[in-house]
Design a protein around this motif. Structure first.
Motif, PDB file in Angstrom:
ATOM      1  N   GLY A 193       0.210  11.762  -6.166  1.00 45.76           N
ATOM      2  CA  GLY A 193       1.179  12.723  -6.680  1.00 45.76           C
ATOM      3  C   GLY A 193       1.116  14.069  -6.002  1.00 45.76           C
ATOM      4  O   GLY A 193       1.683  15.038  -6.486  1.00 45.76           O
ATOM      5  N   GLN A 194       0.458  14.130  -4.826  1.00 45.07           N
ATOM      6  CA  GLN A 194       0.255  15.415  -4.158  1.00 45.07           C
ATOM      7  C   GLN A 194       1.478  15.915  -3.414  1.00 45.07           C
ATOM      8  O   GLN A 194       1.711  17.118  -3.348  1.00 45.07           O
ATOM      9  CB  GLN A 194      -0.891  15.301  -3.142  1.00 45.07           C
ATOM     10  N   LYS A 195       2.255  15.024  -2.779  1.00 40.74           N
ATOM     11  CA  LYS A 195       3.279  15.448  -1.817  1.00 40.74           C
ATOM     12  C   LYS A 195       4.683  15.093  -2.270  1.00 40.74           C
ATOM     13  O   LYS A 195       5.507  14.612  -1.502  1.00 40.74           O
ATOM     14  CB  LYS A 195       2.981  14.840  -0.443  1.00 40.74           C
ATOM     15  N   LEU A 196       4.979  15.360  -3.520  1.00 40.35           N
ATOM     16  CA  LEU A 196       6.266  14.931  -4.058  1.00 40.35           C
ATOM     17  C   LEU A 196       7.427  15.782  -3.562  1.00 40.35           C
ATOM     18  O   LEU A 196       8.572  15.341  -3.575  1.00 40.35           O
ATOM     19  CB  LEU A 196       6.212  14.937  -5.581  1.00 40.35           C
ATOM     20  N   SER A 197       7.158  17.035  -3.128  1.00 44.23           N
ATOM     21  CA  SER A 197       8.258  17.867  -2.645  1.00 44.23           C
ATOM     22  C   SER A 197       8.809  17.333  -1.330  1.00 44.23           C
ATOM     23  O   SER A 197      10.017  17.288  -1.106  1.00 44.23           O
ATOM     24  CB  SER A 197       7.789  19.312  -2.464  1.00 44.23           C
ATOM     25  N   ALA A 198       7.916  16.886  -0.435  1.00 42.67           N
ATOM     26  CA  ALA A 198       8.359  16.354   0.843  1.00 42.67           C
ATOM     27  C   ALA A 198       8.800  14.900   0.737  1.00 42.67           C
ATOM     28  O   ALA A 198       9.625  14.437   1.518  1.00 42.67           O
ATOM     29  CB  ALA A 198       7.236  16.479   1.884  1.00 42.67           C
ATOM     30  N   VAL A 249      -0.857  10.405   4.254  1.00 41.05           N
ATOM     31  CA  VAL A 249       0.263  10.753   3.384  1.00 41.05           C
ATOM     32  C   VAL A 249       0.507   9.667   2.339  1.00 41.05           C
ATOM     33  O   VAL A 249       0.970   9.949   1.228  1.00 41.05           O
ATOM     34  CB  VAL A 249       1.543  11.007   4.209  1.00 41.05           C
ATOM     35  N   ASP A 250       0.158   8.417   2.654  1.00 39.69           N
ATOM     36  CA  ASP A 250       0.366   7.315   1.706  1.00 39.69           C
ATOM     37  C   ASP A 250      -0.437   7.542   0.432  1.00 39.69           C
ATOM     38  O   ASP A 250       0.095   7.400  -0.679  1.00 39.69           O
ATOM     39  CB  ASP A 250      -0.034   5.975   2.332  1.00 39.69           C
ATOM     40  N   GLU A 289      -1.246  -2.937  16.601  1.00 40.90           N
ATOM     41  CA  GLU A 289      -1.335  -1.674  17.332  1.00 40.90           C
ATOM     42  C   GLU A 289      -0.089  -0.828  17.087  1.00 40.90           C
ATOM     43  O   GLU A 289      -0.180   0.378  16.818  1.00 40.90           O
ATOM     44  CB  GLU A 289      -1.502  -1.953  18.823  1.00 40.90           C
ATOM     45  N   ALA A 290       1.077  -1.443  17.163  1.00 41.37           N
ATOM     46  CA  ALA A 290       2.338  -0.704  17.044  1.00 41.37           C
ATOM     47  C   ALA A 290       2.477  -0.036  15.687  1.00 41.37           C
ATOM     48  O   ALA A 290       2.994   1.076  15.583  1.00 41.37           O
ATOM     49  CB  ALA A 290       3.517  -1.636  17.293  1.00 41.37           C
ATOM     50  N   ALA A 291       2.017  -0.707  14.635  1.00 38.59           N
ATOM     51  CA  ALA A 291       2.159  -0.155  13.278  1.00 38.59           C
ATOM     52  C   ALA A 291       1.415   1.152  13.111  1.00 38.59           C
ATOM     53  O   ALA A 291       1.735   1.950  12.217  1.00 38.59           O
ATOM     54  CB  ALA A 291       1.663  -1.177  12.256  1.00 38.59           C
ATOM     55  N   GLY A 292       0.430   1.396  13.959  1.00 40.71           N
ATOM     56  CA  GLY A 292      -0.356   2.615  13.836  1.00 40.71           C
ATOM     57  C   GLY A 292       0.240   3.840  14.484  1.00 40.71           C
ATOM     58  O   GLY A 292      -0.344   4.922  14.389  1.00 40.71           O
ATOM     59  N   TYR A 293       1.390   3.714  15.119  1.00 44.37           N
ATOM     60  CA  TYR A 293       1.922   4.825  15.911  1.00 44.37           C
ATOM     61  C   TYR A 293       2.962   5.737  15.255  1.00 44.37           C
ATOM     62  O   TYR A 293       2.904   6.958  15.456  1.00 44.37           O
ATOM     63  CB  TYR A 293       2.515   4.286  17.214  1.00 44.37           C
ATOM     64  N   PRO A 294       3.963   5.248  14.526  1.00 45.97           N
ATOM     65  CA  PRO A 294       5.137   6.090  14.239  1.00 45.97           C
ATOM     66  C   PRO A 294       4.852   7.460  13.620  1.00 45.97           C
ATOM     67  O   PRO A 294       5.178   8.500  14.224  1.00 45.97           O
ATOM     68  CB  PRO A 294       5.980   5.202  13.317  1.00 45.97           C
ATOM     69  N   SER A 295       4.292   7.523  12.425  1.00 41.93           N
ATOM     70  CA  SER A 295       4.044   8.815  11.796  1.00 41.93           C
ATOM     71  C   SER A 295       3.034   9.633  12.580  1.00 41.93           C
ATOM     72  O   SER A 295       3.111  10.868  12.642  1.00 41.93           O
ATOM     73  CB  SER A 295       3.547   8.624  10.355  1.00 41.93           C
ATOM     74  N   VAL A 296       2.069   8.939  13.176  1.00 40.47           N
ATOM     75  CA  VAL A 296       1.020   9.607  13.933  1.00 40.47           C
ATOM     76  C   VAL A 296       1.600  10.362  15.122  1.00 40.47           C
ATOM     77  O   VAL A 296       1.286  11.542  15.346  1.00 40.47           O
ATOM     78  CB  VAL A 296      -0.035   8.571  14.393  1.00 40.47           C
ATOM     79  N   VAL A 297       2.446   9.701  15.920  1.00 46.10           N
ATOM     80  CA  VAL A 297       2.975  10.378  17.103  1.00 46.10           C
ATOM     81  C   VAL A 297       3.992  11.452  16.713  1.00 46.10           C
ATOM     82  O   VAL A 297       4.088  12.482  17.390  1.00 46.10           O
ATOM     83  CB  VAL A 297       3.568   9.387  18.126  1.00 46.10           C
ATOM     84  N   ILE A 317      -2.654  25.765  12.904  1.00 43.51           N
ATOM     85  CA  ILE A 317      -1.781  24.909  12.100  1.00 43.51           C
ATOM     86  C   ILE A 317      -2.662  23.867  11.419  1.00 43.51           C
ATOM     87  O   ILE A 317      -3.591  23.330  12.013  1.00 43.51           O
ATOM     88  CB  ILE A 317      -0.736  24.174  12.972  1.00 43.51           C
ATOM     89  N   THR A 318      -2.374  23.566  10.155  1.00 42.92           N
ATOM     90  CA  THR A 318      -3.071  22.483   9.459  1.00 42.92           C
ATOM     91  C   THR A 318      -2.070  21.492   8.903  1.00 42.92           C
ATOM     92  O   THR A 318      -0.949  21.857   8.541  1.00 42.92           O
ATOM     93  CB  THR A 318      -3.949  23.016   8.310  1.00 42.92           C
ATOM     94  N   ILE A 319      -2.494  20.233   8.858  1.00 38.44           N
ATOM     95  CA  ILE A 319      -1.688  19.206   8.196  1.00 38.44           C
ATOM     96  C   ILE A 319      -2.417  18.659   6.975  1.00 38.44           C
ATOM     97  O   ILE A 319      -1.932  17.719   6.340  1.00 38.44           O
ATOM     98  CB  ILE A 319      -1.356  18.036   9.146  1.00 38.44           C
ATOM     99  N   ALA A 320      -3.592  19.258   6.647  1.00 36.48           N
ATOM    100  CA  ALA A 320      -4.446  18.630   5.647  1.00 36.48           C
ATOM    101  C   ALA A 320      -5.042  19.566   4.615  1.00 36.48           C
ATOM    102  O   ALA A 320      -5.645  19.091   3.649  1.00 36.48           O
ATOM    103  CB  ALA A 320      -5.589  17.895   6.361  1.00 36.48           C
TER     104      ALA A 320
END
Length: 297
Positions: free
Chosen positions: A49-54, A42-43, A115-123, A227-230
């Motif tokens: 400029g792809q995800k400006l609505s969300a 998402v970054d 390690e911790a930085a890799g979790y929030p959005s992912v989980v 379901i897709t996220i991509a």
């Protein structure tokens, strides 16, 4: 403070490491001295400029949603956390020396900042898409792109729920997926037949955006089971695109519990410095990730 920013939409080359004013924690927020920030697809989609609505933004803008660090400011109304606590969570402009978080949890014992930085959005994403796809204990879930960060979390969350997982990934990640508890097979020519040989698919997730939605619909027999996220073409196939976040706090609570019980682990494939943010984005866009990529501050 140092912060990664971009003043125009475009490729990784628009990212700049700049000197910026420190943010401060408003009501209901905390500020952390960032030790590491997660690199998420998402970054770079926001950067393009792809995800400006969300994720509406004004240029110039910082980058990054996920961070792990040490609390150094607590906003009005915040309880249960104090200056000096080690936390991980989600906020804004996380590729920086300081960031404000809107959702967080204390880091489990034994977890490093990287390690911790890799979790929030992912989980959060993994928990959300499993809920939305509606797979139940005893059923089989097909996951396309299962070796990345979200895929790694999906496999482990699903297995903990009693769901059988068939995961597709590159040849180099087959043993990795099997180690997470998935039935693994490679993508590429003949992948549909290989998946069918592993078992029926009650539901499917597209996590890589590799143009496989028609095949996933055929394998499950119903576009409502995919379901897709991509893949932004999802509506053309009657498939739901999941892009609106659920509760990060709830997802982090589940992750903390699973990590503490040894049921969840997402490896860090590669770490970068703030000055290497463009390289981190380029690598993320290239795909083929095992686990997570993070920026160390």
């Amino acid at each position: 403070m140092k912060k990664v920013s971009f003043a125009e939409f475009g490729g990784p080359e628009v990212l700049r490491l700049i000197d910026a004013e420190e943010p401060h924690a408003g009501p209901g927020r905390i500020r952390v001295a960032v030790r590491a920030a997660g690199v998420n697809p998402v970054d770079w989609r926001i950067r393009e400029g792809q995800k400006l609505s969300a994720h509406p933004i004004a240029l110039p803008s910082g980058v990054g949603l996920d961070a792990a660090g040490v609390v150094d400011e607590v906003g009005e109304g915040v309880e249960g956390v104090a200056v000096g606590d080690r936390v991980f969570g989600e906020g804004a402009c996380a590729y920086a020396e300081f960031a404000v978080l809107t959702a967080w949890a204390r880091m489990p014992e034994g977890l490093t900042f990287e390690e911790a930085a890799g979790y929030p959005s992912v989980v959060e994403t993994a928990s959300r898409v499993l809920r939305e796809v509606g797979v139940r204990p005893g059923q089989t879930l097909l996951v396309s792109g299962a070796a990345g960060g979200v895929g790694s979390a999906v496999v482990q969350f699903a297995r903990e729920r009693g769901v059988t997982v068939i995961g597709t990934a590159g040849a180099a990640n087959q043993d990795y997926l099997r180690g997470l508890g998935a039935l693994a097979t490679t993508y590429g020519e003949g992948w549909v037949e290989r998946v069918r040989a592993l078992g029926p698919g009650d539901a499917a997730l597209d996590l890589a955006g590799a143009g496989v939605i028609p095949e996933l619909v055929a394998l499950t027999g119903d576009p409502r089971k995919v379901i897709t996220i991509a893949d932004l073409s999802a509506p053309d196939h009657g498939v739901r695109f999941s892009g609106v976040a659920g509760s990060v706090v709830d997802a982090l609570a589940e992750a903390v519990d699973l990590i503490a019980r040894g049921k969840l682990h997402i490896p860090v494939e590669k770490s970068y410095t703030l000055a290497e943010a463009a390289a981190a984005h380029a690598d993320s866009q290239a795909g083929h990730t095992r686990g997570r990529r993070v920026i160390v501050v």
